[in-house]
Design a protein around this motif. Structure first.
Motif, PDB file in Angstrom:
ATOM      1  N   ALA A  36       0.976  -1.398  -0.086  1.00 32.26           N
ATOM      2  CA  ALA A  36      -0.064  -0.056   0.027  1.00 32.26           C
ATOM      3  C   ALA A  36       0.792   1.350  -0.233  1.00 32.26           C
ATOM      4  O   ALA A  36       1.796   1.314   0.749  1.00 32.26           O
ATOM      5  N   GLY A  37       0.888   2.205  -0.797  1.00 29.80           N
ATOM      6  CA  GLY A  37       1.347   3.529  -1.112  1.00 29.80           C
ATOM      7  C   GLY A  37       2.686   3.236  -1.891  1.00 29.80           C
ATOM      8  O   GLY A  37       3.402   4.236  -2.066  1.00 29.80           O
ATOM      9  N   ALA A  38       3.045   1.985  -2.383  1.00 26.36           N
ATOM     10  CA  ALA A  38       4.330   1.876  -2.856  1.00 26.36           C
ATOM     11  C   ALA A  38       4.205   2.684  -4.421  1.00 26.36           C
ATOM     12  O   ALA A  38       5.134   3.239  -4.829  1.00 26.36           O
ATOM     13  N   VAL A  39       2.964   2.534  -5.054  1.00 23.30           N
ATOM     14  CA  VAL A  39       2.998   3.265  -6.354  1.00 23.30           C
ATOM     15  C   VAL A  39       2.861   4.651  -6.410  1.00 23.30           C
ATOM     16  O   VAL A  39       3.842   5.085  -7.075  1.00 23.30           O
ATOM     17  N   ALA A  40       2.615   5.226  -5.151  1.00 29.42           N
ATOM     18  CA  ALA A  40       2.627   6.841  -5.048  1.00 29.42           C
ATOM     19  C   ALA A  40       4.098   7.076  -4.795  1.00 29.42           C
ATOM     20  O   ALA A  40       4.575   8.089  -5.358  1.00 29.42           O
ATOM     21  N   PHE A  41       4.820   6.325  -4.060  1.00 32.49           N
ATOM     22  CA  PHE A  41       6.152   6.708  -3.665  1.00 32.49           C
ATOM     23  C   PHE A  41       7.199   6.513  -4.818  1.00 32.49           C
ATOM     24  O   PHE A  41       7.958   7.287  -5.199  1.00 32.49           O
ATOM     25  N   THR A  42       6.837   5.226  -5.407  1.00 36.75           N
ATOM     26  CA  THR A  42       7.686   5.112  -6.696  1.00 36.75           C
ATOM     27  C   THR A  42       7.627   6.201  -7.743  1.00 36.75           C
ATOM     28  O   THR A  42       8.244   6.576  -8.655  1.00 36.75           O
ATOM     29  N   PRO A  97      -1.151   9.241   3.103  1.00 30.64           N
ATOM     30  CA  PRO A  97      -1.954  10.113   2.026  1.00 30.64           C
ATOM     31  C   PRO A  97      -1.008   9.765   0.945  1.00 30.64           C
ATOM     32  O   PRO A  97       0.497  10.179   0.814  1.00 30.64           O
ATOM     33  N   SER A  98      -1.541   9.466  -0.277  1.00 33.39           N
ATOM     34  CA  SER A  98      -0.701   9.271  -1.567  1.00 33.39           C
ATOM     35  C   SER A  98       0.072  10.325  -2.033  1.00 33.39           C
ATOM     36  O   SER A  98       1.075  10.215  -2.438  1.00 33.39           O
ATOM     37  N   TRP A  99      -0.500  11.557  -1.688  1.00 31.44           N
ATOM     38  CA  TRP A  99       0.122  12.854  -2.249  1.00 31.44           C
ATOM     39  C   TRP A  99       1.400  12.834  -1.200  1.00 31.44           C
ATOM     40  O   TRP A  99       2.383  13.453  -1.929  1.00 31.44           O
ATOM     41  N   ARG A 100       1.243  12.504   0.001  1.00 34.37           N
ATOM     42  CA  ARG A 100       2.587  12.790   0.866  1.00 34.37           C
ATOM     43  C   ARG A 100       3.592  11.879   0.503  1.00 34.37           C
ATOM     44  O   ARG A 100       4.685  12.102   0.355  1.00 34.37           O
ATOM     45  N   LEU A 101       3.255  10.804   0.133  1.00 34.27           N
ATOM     46  CA  LEU A 101       4.101   9.628  -0.261  1.00 34.27           C
ATOM     47  C   LEU A 101       4.694  10.059  -1.580  1.00 34.27           C
ATOM     48  O   LEU A 101       5.975   9.965  -1.898  1.00 34.27           O
ATOM     49  N   PHE A 102       3.849  10.754  -2.465  1.00 39.78           N
ATOM     50  CA  PHE A 102       4.742  11.035  -4.008  1.00 39.78           C
ATOM     51  C   PHE A 102       5.594  12.187  -3.650  1.00 39.78           C
ATOM     52  O   PHE A 102       6.566  12.228  -4.115  1.00 39.78           O
ATOM     53  N   LEU A 103       5.267  13.051  -3.037  1.00 34.93           N
ATOM     54  CA  LEU A 103       6.084  14.289  -2.470  1.00 34.93           C
ATOM     55  C   LEU A 103       7.445  13.763  -1.886  1.00 34.93           C
ATOM     56  O   LEU A 103       8.617  14.298  -1.908  1.00 34.93           O
TER      57      LEU A 103
END
Length: 228
Positions: free
Chosen positions: A61-67, A132-138
């Motif tokens: 969970a969240g790996a896609v946003a982080f990568t 939050p996906s946006w936080r992981l993305f950033l």
């Protein structure tokens, strides 16, 4: 091929003096870039360490946003190299320094969450509240933009592999597509590997050990990002 310089941005020109937008890159150049990028991306660094630690401790969970953040950071550095803005990147060194420490701070926060996570058996674990996906993305974006290893690859190595002054918009699109494909392959491999290792957890002691190991790896990645 001649080029027109404006504010240190190199714009490729055709022989008639008009901008060349649609000239494709040679297959040799694309393969050379793909090979060099694969070797660099597959070599474990702060980004890979943070990704593996997160999957081990929290699942996919969240790996896609982080990568996605990690990958878009690479695209930004590629754009800087192609546009010939190395000097501008140096001028905004302070901005990248802030991004670097912001990314390191968030990695430390994730490390603390992993270290203090309850030792619940993975198969029976209630779904934790996702970040939050946006936080992981950033976070992923900040890690890449502040990573000197990535910066050196695009600003120092890539110009020696391909003629960045002659890259057109189509050529940049080709490079960006290859970049995203290679990174998806590399990140996907590490995600699957870490996810399979996580599924081997069968006891609270093992869960606690993997949580704390993941936290330590994440903290180490944060220190590596901040220290470089």
């Amino acid at each position: 091929m001649p080029s027109w310089r404006l504010a240190s941005i190199r714009l490729p020109l055709r022989g008639d003096g008009h901008l060349a937008y649609a000239r494709a890159m040679s297959l040799d150049a694309l393969l050379l870039f793909a090979g060099a990028l694969f070797v660099a991306a597959a070599s474990p660094g702060p980004g890979i360490a943070a990704l593996v630690a997160r999957v081990l401790g929290r699942g996919t969970a969240g790996a896609v946003a982080f990568t996605a953040g990690l990958a878009i950071g690479d695209v930004v550095w590629l754009a800087v190299a192609v546009a010939g803005l190395s000097a501008l990147a140096q001028a905004f060194h302070g901005v990248f320094l802030v991004l670097k420490f912001a990314g390191a701070a968030y990695l430390l926060f994730l490390a603390w969450k992993l270290w203090t996570a309850p030792a619940i058996r993975a198969q029976a674990e209630a779904a934790p509240r996702p970040d939050p996906s946006w936080r992981l993305f950033l976070a992923g974006l900040a890690v890449t933009l502040g990573n000197p290893k990535v910066m050196v690859f695009y600003l120092a190595l890539v110009p020696n592999l391909i003629d960045v002054a002659g890259i057109t918009l189509l050529g940049f699109a080709e490079l960006a597509a290859i970049l995203l494909g290679v990174l998806a392959l590399v990140f996907g491999f590490y995600i699957v590997l870490a996810a399979r290792a996580r599924r081997l957890l069968t006891s609270p002691r093992a869960v606690r050990a993997i949580n704390r190991t993941s936290g330590a790896i994440m903290a180490g990645a944060a220190v590596a990002v901040a220290a470089k």
